[in-house]
Motif scaffolding. Structure first.
Motif, PDB file in Angstrom:
ATOM      1  N   LYS A   3       0.844  -1.187   0.000  1.00 42.40           N
ATOM      2  CA  LYS A   3       0.000   0.000   0.000  1.00 42.40           C
ATOM      3  C   LYS A   3       0.884   1.243   0.000  1.00 42.40           C
ATOM      4  CE  LYS A   3      -4.022  -1.961   0.207  1.00 42.40           C
ATOM      5  NZ  LYS A   3      -4.540  -2.234  -1.135  1.00 42.40           N
ATOM      6  N   ALA A   4       0.374   2.287  -0.648  1.00 40.26           N
ATOM      7  CA  ALA A   4       1.161   3.519  -0.748  1.00 40.26           C
ATOM      8  C   ALA A   4       0.815   4.483   0.373  1.00 40.26           C
ATOM      9  CB  ALA A   4       0.899   4.165  -2.109  1.00 40.26           C
ATOM     10  N   TYR A   5       0.185   3.964   1.433  1.00 37.09           N
ATOM     11  CA  TYR A   5      -0.232   4.864   2.507  1.00 37.09           C
ATOM     12  C   TYR A   5      -0.237   4.137   3.842  1.00 37.09           C
ATOM     13  CZ  TYR A   5      -4.591   2.285   1.895  1.00 37.09           C
ATOM     14  OH  TYR A   5      -5.509   1.266   1.792  1.00 37.09           O
ATOM     15  N   ARG A   7      -2.511   3.369   7.087  1.00 42.08           N
ATOM     16  CA  ARG A   7      -3.917   3.368   7.539  1.00 42.08           C
ATOM     17  C   ARG A   7      -4.092   4.267   8.755  1.00 42.08           C
ATOM     18  NH1 ARG A   7      -6.365  -2.744   7.016  1.00 42.08           N
ATOM     19  NH2 ARG A   7      -6.023  -2.958   4.788  1.00 42.08           N
ATOM     20  N   ILE A  10      -4.255   7.918   7.942  1.00 44.60           N
ATOM     21  CA  ILE A  10      -5.518   8.318   7.305  1.00 44.60           C
ATOM     22  C   ILE A  10      -6.627   8.444   8.340  1.00 44.60           C
ATOM     23  CG2 ILE A  10      -7.333   7.501   5.741  1.00 44.60           C
ATOM     24  CD1 ILE A  10      -5.033   6.452   3.984  1.00 44.60           C
ATOM     25  N   VAL A  11      -6.708   7.463   9.231  1.00 42.45           N
ATOM     26  CA  VAL A  11      -7.762   7.513  10.260  1.00 42.45           C
ATOM     27  C   VAL A  11      -7.556   8.731  11.161  1.00 42.45           C
ATOM     28  CG1 VAL A  11      -8.696   6.330  12.280  1.00 42.45           C
ATOM     29  CG2 VAL A  11      -8.201   5.038  10.202  1.00 42.45           C
ATOM     30  N   LEU A  14      -8.430  11.985   9.167  1.00 43.62           N
ATOM     31  CA  LEU A  14      -9.880  12.171   9.004  1.00 43.62           C
ATOM     32  C   LEU A  14     -10.541  12.479  10.349  1.00 43.62           C
ATOM     33  CD1 LEU A  14     -10.806   9.439   6.369  1.00 43.62           C
ATOM     34  CD2 LEU A  14     -10.631  11.893   6.034  1.00 43.62           C
TER      35      LEU A  14
ATOM     36  N   PHE B  21     -10.184  -1.053   2.665  1.00 47.81           N
ATOM     37  CA  PHE B  21      -9.988  -0.115   3.780  1.00 47.81           C
ATOM     38  C   PHE B  21     -10.401   1.297   3.364  1.00 47.81           C
ATOM     39  CE2 PHE B  21      -7.258   3.117   5.714  1.00 47.81           C
ATOM     40  CZ  PHE B  21      -7.691   3.028   7.023  1.00 47.81           C
ATOM     41  N   ASN B 331      -3.702   7.140  -3.179  1.00 48.44           N
ATOM     42  CA  ASN B 331      -2.350   7.620  -2.890  1.00 48.44           C
ATOM     43  C   ASN B 331      -1.297   7.150  -3.885  1.00 48.44           C
ATOM     44  OD1 ASN B 331      -0.859   9.322  -1.229  1.00 48.44           O
ATOM     45  ND2 ASN B 331      -0.092   7.664   0.025  1.00 48.44           N
ATOM     46  N   ARG B 335       3.424   7.743  -4.594  1.00 43.02           N
ATOM     47  CA  ARG B 335       4.382   6.639  -4.405  1.00 43.02           C
ATOM     48  C   ARG B 335       5.811   7.114  -4.705  1.00 43.02           C
ATOM     49  NH1 ARG B 335       3.564   1.188  -3.624  1.00 43.02           N
ATOM     50  NH2 ARG B 335       1.366   1.097  -4.122  1.00 43.02           N
TER      51      ARG B 335
END
Lengths: 64, 404
Positions: A3-5, A7, A10-11, A14, B21, B331, B335
């Motif tokens: 994944k490029a982020y 979690r 982000i949570v 937000l 997600f 996103n 990268r």
């Protein structure tokens, strides 16, 4: 694929935005009105009749 | 609408994976904020929030880029993106001009003064578009899709917008005149026809450039079917044919007018957010004339949940996030970490975007799209000046290590 982020980020982000919206709302005339406070003017149905643009910018000729 | 938007890869061969997600987070965010708006404001605000969400999805899945569309014409001599925009304006004009003049009370068009403020603002905005990497909606939907560089653009967009609001009264004192609704001179049908002629002439010019460079023109803007997947997968994971995006964006703007009383706008919310932030740190915004005018003063005082552009922007951010999750590309644009100069471009571009949007009475959505849909002369002048600014921005991009 990785994944490029993150979690968590982000949570958290937000959550912060929601908290800011809530803080802004809780101190607003609309919230006061909803809480039973009378004589409060809210922006909900506002129309600015002197405005030219939807943002409320007035025409040059109507500015004093 | 941005650079990265048009860089969605061809998903033709890849199996469809959903980023659960991101999709779940976006849906939870939509439910939480939508519930709060429902409880605290009015049902019509929830409807506008939902429209904003759909528009966010359309912008992302449609890869409908003003910024890249203009640059593609200048650099690659390709005009499909530009023609798609012209089609969008034509369709919206056909629907919204009669709506605005149907006699229904409470509908206000996007009409603004014509003069120094408009010309300088839109010119600066055009430069900012190419350096910042998107316009108002483009900045928002790429932020929603997780693009880090665009977060920088957005922060400075907001800063520039607040600075612009402080300076706007001075700019309005410079030479200019009141709004010119084309309907006053040509009537409803005449105004639509005049605009069609204008849009047709631009389309002819765009086609001429493309033909001259390539011998023929690509008609991507007229595609109805995705070149990759079936209908359902295309609907949820993109990429939408231009025509889908055109119809959704046109319908969204018309619904915004019908429900909210004014056409779709984006950047006024940035003013409000920035001004509220300054008030939190102790700045008295009432000392600045802009913030004493009725509408901005009330917007500043009241909740962002009662401010239509803000609520629609929140929806747009979540819609783009949802769309990016469905495409499994959240996103992705971040990268490869941008270089320092690319971040500098985001700072400079963001400031120019914000300052220009305030002086020019909006962005590609509020001033150009909604302006033409309202048959206002200012939108056409905005278009010309922003395009001229964009030419400068395109020339500056290589110095900031931004690809052309």
């Amino acid at each position: 694929m990785d994944k490029a982020y993150s979690r968590t980020r982000i949570v958290v982000l937000l959550g912060v935005i929601l908290a800011l919206i809530m803080a802004d709302h809780l101190s607003s005339p609309t919230f006061a009105f909803n809480s039973g406070q009378g004589n409060v003017e809210t922006a909900l149905m506002q129309r600015d009749e002197t405005a030219c643009a939807p943002c409320g910018a007035p025409c040059p000729s109507t500015r004093d | 609408m941005t650079d990265s938007a048009v860089l969605q890869p061809d998903l033709q061969q890849s199996p469809w994976q959903v980023d659960r997600f991101i999709v779940s987070t976006a849906l939870v965010g939509f439910a939480l904020l939508g519930g709060l708006i429902w409880l605290e404001t009015a049902p019509f605000m929830v409807a506008l929030f939902a429209i904003g969400t759909v528009l966010g999805m359309a912008l992302y899945h449609g890869a409908f880029g003003f910024t890249a569309g203009w640059r593609n014409l200048v650099v690659k001599k390709r005009g499909a993106g530009m023609r798609a925009q012209l089609l969008l304006f034509a369709v919206s004009s056909l629907v919204m001009v009669p709506m605005l003049h149907s006699g229904q009370e409470g509908l206000v068009g996007a009409v603004a003064p014509v003069g120094t403020s408009l010309m300088v603002g839109s010119f600066l905005f055009g430069i900012g578009m190419q350096l910042g990497g998107g316009c108002g909606s483009g900045t928002l939907f790429t932020v929603g899709a997780g693009n880090i560089r665009m977060v920088v653009t957005l922060v400075f967009f907001i800063a520039g917008a607040v600075l612009g609001s402080i300076h706007l009264p001075w700019w309005l004192d410079q030479p200019g005149f009141d709004p010119v609704p084309l309907v006053n001179s040509f009537g409803i049908t005449g105004a639509i026809l005049v605009q069609f002629v204008g849009l047709g002439l631009i389309a002819w010019w765009v086609n001429r450039i493309e033909r001259k460079a390539h011998g023929s023109i690509e008609r991507d803007e007229l595609l109805w079917k995705s070149q990759g997947h079936g209908l359902l997968r295309t609907l949820f994971s993109g990429r939408w044919p231009f025509t889908w995006a055109i119809l959704i964006l046109a319908a969204g703007n018309a619904l915004t007018l019908a429900i909210g009383g004014a056409p779709w706008s984006i950047t006024f919310a940035f003013n409000v957010w920035g001004a509220k932030a300054l008030e939190v740190v102790g700045v008295n915004m009432a000392q600045f004339e802009f913030w004493t005018w009725d509408y901005p003063a009330m917007a500043l005082k009241d909740s962002v949940l009662t401010n239509i552009p803000s609520v629609m922007n929140f929806g747009l951010l979540l819609g783009a996030m949802l769309a990016a999750g469905l495409a499994n590309r959240f996103n992705e644009a971040s990268r490869n970490r941008p270089e320092g100069r690319q971040f500098l471009a985001a700072v400079v571009g963001g400031l120019l975007l914000g300052y220009g949007a305030r002086l020019g009475f909006g962005c590609n959505i509020g001033a150009l799209f909604s302006g033409i849909a309202s048959a206002s002369l200012h939108a056409w002048i905005w278009f010309a000046c922003a395009f001229a600014g964009s030419l400068i921005g395109i020339r500056l991009r290589p110095w900031f290590r931004l690809p052309n």
